[in-house]
Each structure stands twice: as structure tokens, then as C-alpha cells.
Write an enzyme that holds these catalytic residues in place. Structure first.
Site, mmCIF file in Angstrom:
data_model
loop_
_atom_site.group_PDB
_atom_site.id
_atom_site.type_symbol
_atom_site.label_atom_id
_atom_site.label_comp_id
_atom_site.label_asym_id
_atom_site.label_seq_id
_atom_site.Cartn_x
_atom_site.Cartn_y
_atom_site.Cartn_z
ATOM 1 N N HIS A 109 4.196 -125.981 -27.530
ATOM 2 C CA HIS A 109 3.521 -126.412 -28.718
ATOM 3 C C HIS A 109 4.303 -127.715 -29.650
ATOM 4 C CE1 HIS A 109 0.037 -126.705 -31.849
ATOM 5 N NE2 HIS A 109 0.237 -128.071 -31.532
ATOM 6 N N GLY A 127 -6.074 -127.937 -25.887
ATOM 7 C CA GLY A 127 -6.598 -127.444 -26.902
ATOM 8 C C GLY A 127 -7.554 -127.575 -26.977
ATOM 9 N N ARG A 128 -8.181 -127.401 -28.727
ATOM 10 C CA ARG A 128 -9.548 -128.204 -29.003
ATOM 11 C C ARG A 128 -10.413 -129.357 -28.380
ATOM 12 N NH1 ARG A 128 -7.252 -124.312 -31.446
ATOM 13 N NH2 ARG A 128 -8.260 -122.971 -32.971
ATOM 14 N N CYS A 143 1.995 -119.150 -33.020
ATOM 15 C CA CYS A 143 0.128 -118.466 -34.002
ATOM 16 C C CYS A 143 1.342 -118.633 -35.118
ATOM 17 C CB CYS A 143 -0.747 -117.492 -33.639
ATOM 18 S SG CYS A 143 -1.839 -117.415 -34.631
ATOM 19 N N ASN A 160 1.920 -129.445 -25.215
ATOM 20 C CA ASN A 160 0.398 -128.473 -26.062
ATOM 21 C C ASN A 160 0.437 -129.272 -27.208
ATOM 22 O OD1 ASN A 160 0.016 -126.121 -27.322
ATOM 23 N ND2 ASN A 160 -1.869 -127.413 -26.649
ATOM 24 N N GLY A 163 -1.443 -132.350 -29.150
ATOM 25 C CA GLY A 163 -1.925 -133.960 -29.751
ATOM 26 C C GLY A 163 -2.469 -134.275 -28.459
#
EC number: 1.3.1.91
Length: 348
Positions: free
Chosen positions: A184, A246-247, A112, A224, A226
Site C-alpha cells: 500500500h 480496495g474500496r 492496518c 495497492n 489509489g
């Protein structure tokens, strides 16, 4: 009519048991999004996916309101608690608490990039302190017993561009007993980019994850970043050990259902059928005093990109906050969506 609490237990008891798989599909920990309501909804969509909580700081787990911070419905399993922090003793204590609460995995956040996280010396900035991360993860592994401890990280920080440095970071953590990393696959910029920009601006480098897996085949490496469509997710099979949405899983939750169904060789179900499976849980929570708006905010993307998606969102967004709003409003939203779909069908 069944009492909502009894109905909720019925859903939990009859939910398909989650089976292990060589290739894992999971949903990323997302602050302010992946709360227990969201995770129950995602479990209905994806019976075999691994779910993650929002990040919780170790000190909050130790000293805060655990009933709220560690809220978890039995239907969510397997579910991981993601911890933030940089004090090995505190992380070990928080890990023990997580295990006692029944979490199936404890994940350590090294990815993060937000200013608040940096100020507290945790998250992505820890990638510059591999020895400290190893101390933290080693303490967590010692406290976790048989529950796995995993790490979610980036490729590096700011303008780091040294694969060897990245691999050394992974190796130091693997040496203390962590065998599963969620990568990520982009850098985290600690200055000059917002958290949103940090998910989009730094370039993706899947090749580093592929190389790491080739060179460290005994480690589980999950990708993680894209992954917004089936083709990109499917392209990782045979190269890595899993993908983490993710999103995309939040803004287009039916993608989560499609992937989980495809990889489990199950037939996809219509969106309305899936949503109605959520009804017992919703009614149980309404009976407990939870406002409908806290649940329906996780449903808004279910008809993403589909006819009637906009009126479905409008009905819920404009009225879920009103006193007395209940399951009937969700039925109204589905009816609004269905009406648009029918009109388009008649026009063809």
C-alpha cells in the site's frame, strides 16, 4: 424447481477454473466488507482475481468460532486468509489451521493503522519492528508447507521518509522465505488520522514500489492504494507483478469485472446477467436462514454511476431487511434500474 442447495453446487461445479497469470488482479482484505458473501459475488464478477478475507487475528482463529471466522465457499478459490498478530507461535498455529481449511495463501497484515490494531501491537505499527515481523513471518512460512505466505504493508509509519529503511524492512522479511509483498504505497499515520483518512491523506508514492521491484526483481511486488480506474491499473503492467483493488472494487464492483475481463481477453457481460448468476447462491443461503440484507449490502454499487443506480440501491436498502425478503426483491431492484434506463433511452 431445483432445490437451492443443489443449485448452489451446480454454480460451484460449473464455475470456470482459475488460471495463474504473470500479472495478478486481487481484491484487498476489507474489514466488515469482504466476507464470504462478498467474495462469492466478486468471484462471479472476476473469475481470475485473487480474493482476500477480512483480517482475522491469530488468537481468534485459534480460540474463536472457526465456522464463522473461516467461512469459505469452494467457488471462492483462489482465496487468501489475512492474519493479524505479533506472536510467532500463535501466527504459526493459525497458519496451520488456515492451511487445513484449504486457503490458498496466508497473508500477514503490516498495514492496518487503526487504534484497536495498534493497542494489540499488530498491523502498521509492526513496520517499526522488522525483526519481530521476520520472526512472525518465518514461523508462518515454517507452518504453511507449500502454501505461500505473503505480507501486506505500507511504506512506513508517520513521518518515515527513508527508502533505505523501507527496503531493509522488505529484505529482512524476504530473508525468512516471503517472496510476495502487497505494497500500500503510502505511509500509515498512527496518530491524528482515522483509518479512512489513512487511505486518502498520506501521499501515494508509487515510485518506491517501482524502485523496489527494479532492485529486487525476484520478489513479487503488487501495488495497492489509489487504484480507482482502468487507466491507473493498466499503467502498472510491465512495471509490477499485480494490482490490488480496495474500496473501488466494493463501491464500483463492475470495475472489477471490466479489469478481469480485459486482462483475460473475455467479453464483458451486462450487469444484470452477472447478478442473475448469483441467484443460486443467494437462494441457497436464504434456505440456510441467512437474511437477505447480509448479502445485498455487497451489491449496492453494481450500477455505480449508471442510469438507474439510485433506485436499484433504494429498493434493496429500504426492503432487504424485511421478513421474507428474497430473490424477488433483487429482481424488483433490477426492474427499477431498467425502467430509468429505458426512460432515458426514450427521451433521446
Amino acid at each position: 424447481m431445483n432445490h437451492p442447495q443443489a443449485a448452489e453446487k451446480s454454480v460451484i461445479n460449473t464455475m470456470k477454473s482459475v488460471t495463474s497469470s504473470d500479472f495478478v488482479l486481487s481484491v484487498a482484505p476489507m474489514m466488515d466488507w469482504t466476507d464470504t458473501h462478498c467474495r462469492v459475488f466478486h468471484r462471479i464478477l472476476a473469475p481470475d482475481a485473487r480474493l482476500y478475507t477480512e483480517m482475522v487475528h491469530a488468537n481468534a482463529v485459534i480460540h474463536g468460532d472457526r465456522a464463522q471466522l473461516l467461512a469459505m465457499n469452494p467457488v471462492e478459490h483462489p482465496v487468501a486468509l489475512q492474519l493479524g498478530g505479533s506472536d510467532p507461535a500463535h501466527l504459526a498455529e493459525a497458519t496451520r489451521i488456515a492451511v487445513d481449511h484449504g486457503f490458498d495463501e496466508v497473508n500477514f497484515n503490516c498495514g492496518c493503522p487503526s487504534d484497536r490494531v495498534q493497542a494489540g501491537r499488530f498491523g502498521a505499527c509492526l513496520m517499526r519492528e522488522p525483526a519481530l515481523v521476520a520472526d512472525c513471518v518465518g514461523a508462518m512460512v515454517g507452518a504453511a508447507g507449500k502454501v505461500p505466505v505473503t505480507v501486506k504493508c505500507r511504506l512506513g509509519v508517520d513521518d518515515d521518509d527513508d527508502y533505505g529503511q523501507f527496503r531493509s524492512f522488505i529484505d529482512q522479511i524476504a530473508d525468512v522465505g516471503c517472496g510476495h509483498f502487497v505494497i500500500h504505497a503510502r505511509n500509515a499515520w498512527l496518530k491524528g488520522l482515522s483509518p479512512k483518512e489513512n487511505r486518502e491523506v498520506p501521499p501515494l508514492r508509487y515510485d518506491w514500489a517501482y524502485r523496489l521491484k527494479d532492485e529486487r526483481p525476484d520478489l513479487r511486488i503488487e501495488l495497492n492504494g489509489g487504484i480507482r480506474d482502468i487507466d491507473t491499473a493498466e499503467g502498472q503492467r510491465g512495471r509490477l507483478d499485480g494490482v490490488m483493488l480496495g474500496r473501488a472494487a466494493y463501491h464500483d464492483p463492475y470495475l472489477l469485472h471490466r479489469l478481469d475481463s480485459q486482462w483475460a481477453a473475455r467479453a464483458e457481460l451486462p450487469r444484470a446477467d452477472l447478478l442473475r448468476r448469483f441467484r443460486p447462491y443467494v437462494e441457497a443461503k436464504l434456505a440456510d436462514g441467512v437474511a437477505l440484507k447480509h448479502i445485498t449490502r455487497h451489491l449496492l454499487g453494481l450500477w455505480h454511476g449508471e442510469p438507474g443506480g439510485r433506485p436499484f440501491r433504494q429498493v434493496l436498502s429500504e426492503r432487504a431487511h424485511l421478513p421474507g425478503a428474497g430473490w424477488g426483491l433483487i429482481e424488483e431492484a433490477m426492474a427499477a434500474q431498467s425502467a430509468v434506463e429505458a426512460q432515458l433511452g426514450n427521451a433521446r
